[in-house]
Enzyme design. Structure first.
Site, PDB file in Angstrom:
ATOM      1  N   LYS A   1      36.278  23.837  84.720  1.00 48.74           N
ATOM      2  CA  LYS A   1      34.990  23.155  84.566  1.00 48.74           C
ATOM      3  C   LYS A   1      34.449  22.640  85.900  1.00 48.74           C
ATOM      4  O   LYS A   1      33.250  22.457  86.056  1.00 48.74           O
ATOM      5  CB  LYS A   1      35.115  22.053  83.529  1.00 48.74           C
ATOM      6  CG  LYS A   1      35.464  22.671  82.172  1.00 48.74           C
ATOM      7  CD  LYS A   1      35.182  21.814  81.006  1.00 48.74           C
ATOM      8  CE  LYS A   1      35.237  22.572  79.688  1.00 48.74           C
ATOM      9  NZ  LYS A   1      36.557  23.169  79.371  1.00 48.74           N
TER      10      LYS A   1
HETATM   11  C1  LIG Z   1      36.769  24.110  78.341  1.00 51.07           C
HETATM   12  C2  LIG Z   1      38.020  24.905  78.444  1.00 51.07           C
HETATM   13  C3  LIG Z   1      38.187  26.161  77.811  1.00 51.07           C
HETATM   14  C4  LIG Z   1      37.120  26.754  76.908  1.00 51.07           C
HETATM   15  O1  LIG Z   1      35.986  27.181  77.628  1.00 51.07           O
HETATM   16  P1  LIG Z   1      34.589  27.432  76.866  1.00 51.07           P
HETATM   17  O2  LIG Z   1      33.609  27.700  77.947  1.00 51.07           O
HETATM   18  O3  LIG Z   1      34.319  26.163  76.112  1.00 51.07           O
HETATM   19  O4  LIG Z   1      34.795  28.593  75.949  1.00 51.07           O
HETATM   20  C5  LIG Z   1      39.360  26.860  78.010  1.00 51.07           C
HETATM   21  N1  LIG Z   1      40.361  26.351  78.771  1.00 51.07           N
HETATM   22  C6  LIG Z   1      40.252  25.148  79.390  1.00 51.07           C
HETATM   23  C7  LIG Z   1      41.396  24.647  80.189  1.00 51.07           C
HETATM   24  C8  LIG Z   1      39.084  24.383  79.259  1.00 51.07           C
HETATM   25  O5  LIG Z   1      39.006  23.184  79.872  1.00 51.07           O
END
Ligand SMILES: *Cc1c(COP(=O)(O)O)cnc(C)c1O
Length: 466
Positions: free
Chosen positions: A112
């Protein structure tokens, strides 16, 4: 570039407005009015470029009219200068055809950061142009909260209030939020579940007076700028594995469908993406939707992969819109049906449009554990449970053996070290850049899960709009 809403009745907006707005006024999500096209020559020209230069080339068409190329380059350099690896998102080889794309070298150890570090820069640039102020309010089950706080800490024109369920995030996740002592950062531990926290946030956004008075803004992955930032690493990785001459497949641990939708965008732009694997845990609404056309909401089951414990994937609406023929009014109708009954069938056009490129798999805890062990045995890699869901799907599905498969590694193993230790017996150490996390001072408020308590707390501390 103009952006249109998936529900067909909000006005088209430019990039700057779309970034600050988040959600469209008709309840839909914004998408570019058309996909920029990259010819094989343009893709070939990305070979050997740094991550920041790749980012500038890939994102320039999306920000046209709002940012010059030089402005975009400055923001990207500031955002990605904070990553601990010079390649920003390095590729690691596991065997003759499997690769990991490590997306966790940012400040808070999950993918993120790639999008939120840039979003923080974009907010600052656009708010100072307008001399305006934003109040970010969010609820987090862990990764989004820490990445958003890190991205906006200390920024003058933004206050951030982040709600987390008291005692229900990992201690690494909590400390990554609560040890940020900048004056514009407010952490709130809610006496309740993540759903309670989320419901409180929704109520604040739905209160037009409160929302307008403090210029509330969201940082979840409905924000187009986040998806745009994620398109970059698909290009970056595919070019290193031979694009445009050679196609590449990607396997993506999926929750809100943001990360994998960015792969779809890359494919629409001309990148030779052979397949996109949507890997889910036992919360498998997306696997059911893609394999059977059945998008019906179940109960969320807590797992070792909390960032994927989701039953409604907000960004799926973007795929339904684009793959289903871009009929916003029809989609608005379909989504109203879903909101009322918590279930819907995909149309034939939506199913066929998705089937060209997507495939999916539901991975149970045993397969996840086996993938973690395989990565360690095959290549000495300690991977986190989310990445393991992606890797298990990549290995289970019958993909073309001549095509390299890149699994997106979405979190650092140390962020989920209890789960990693349970699966592999190895406890991954925290990387040096967060090494003194457990020595730092924490600051957060504890509030009951009531609207009155939380709005009073925010109203006392946020900056009202002048
Ligand atoms: C947010 C997240 C996901 C999922 O990603 P999306 O874009 O919501 O599909 C997968 N793995 C981790 C570690 C995350 O923080």
């Amino acid at each position: 570039m103009d952006y249109i809403s998936t529900r067909g009745s909000a006005p088209a907006l430019g990039f700057e407005d779309v970034t600050l707005a988040g959600l469209a006024s008709d309840g839909g999500l914004y998408l570019p009015s058309q996909w920029p096209q990259f010819s094989p020559d343009m893709i070939r020209a990305l070979a050997g470029l740094s991550y920041v230069e790749t980012a500038v080339r890939v994102m320039a068409p999306f920000v046209a009219g709002s940012l010059s190329e030089d402005e975009l380059r400055d923001l990207c350099a500031a955002a990605y200068g904070r990553f601990s690896h010079d390649a920003v998102t390095p590729l690691v080889q596991l065997d003759h055809r499997h690769w990991l794309l490590e997306l966790f070298h940012g400040p808070t150890l999950a993918f993120k950061d790639v999008a939120l570090q840039l979003l923080g820069q974009l907010f600052e640039r656009f708010l100072s142009r307008r001399d305006d102020h934003l109040t970010i309010v969010g609820a987090t089950s862990g990764d989004t909260g820490s990445a958003a706080i890190d991205a906006v800490a200390g920024r003058e024109k933004i206050d951030i209030f982040m709600l987390h369920p008291d005692g229900r995030v990992s201690d690494v996740q909590r400390r990554q939020m609560t040890t940020v002592l900048a004056p514009n950062v407010y952490n709130i531990a809610i006496d309740g579940s993540f759903d309670d926290a989320q419901a409180l946030v929704k109520r604040m956004f739905n209160d037009p007076d409160f929302s307008a008075r403090f210029n509330l803004s969201a940082v979840n992955s409905i924000n187009w700028a986040r998806l745009m930032a994620q398109v970059v690493y698909y290009f970056y990785a595919a070019v290193r594995l031979g694009a445009p001459e050679r196609p590449v497949a990607f396997s993506v641990p999926t929750g809100n469908f943001g990360d994998v939708f960015a792969g779809y965008v890359a494919a629409q732009m001309g990148l030779p993406v052979a397949k996109l694997v949507v890997a889910t845990n036992v919360n498998d609404i997306l696997h059911r939707a893609l394999s059977q056309g059945d998008y019906s909401q179940g109960q969320v089951v807590p797992t070792a992969t909390p960032s994927m414990d989701i039953q409604v994937s907000s960004n799926f609406e973007r795929l339904l819109f684009d793959a289903g023929g871009r009929d916003g009014l029809a989609l608005a109708e379909q989504m109203r049906g879903f909101e009322a009954s918590k279930a819907m069938r995909l149309t034939n056009a939506q199913r066929e449009g998705a089937a060209h490129i997507f495939t999916s798999a539901r991975i149970d805890p045993d397969s996840m554990t086996m993938a973690m062990r395989w990565a360690y045995d095959a290549a000495g890699q300690v991977i986190d449970p989310h990445s393991a869901i992606g890797l298990a799907a990549a290995r289970d599905l019958a993909l073309d053996p001549a095509i390299p498969v890149v699994t997106l590694a979405t979190a650092h193993a140390a962020k989920f070290r209890d789960a990693v230790e349970r699966a592999t017996g190895t406890r991954p150490p925290l990387p040096a850049r967060v090494g003194d996390l457990f020595a730092r001072e924490e600051s957060f408020a504890k509030l009951p899960a009531t609207f009155e308590a939380v709005t009073a707390y925010v109203a006392e501390r946020a900056t009202p709009r002048s």
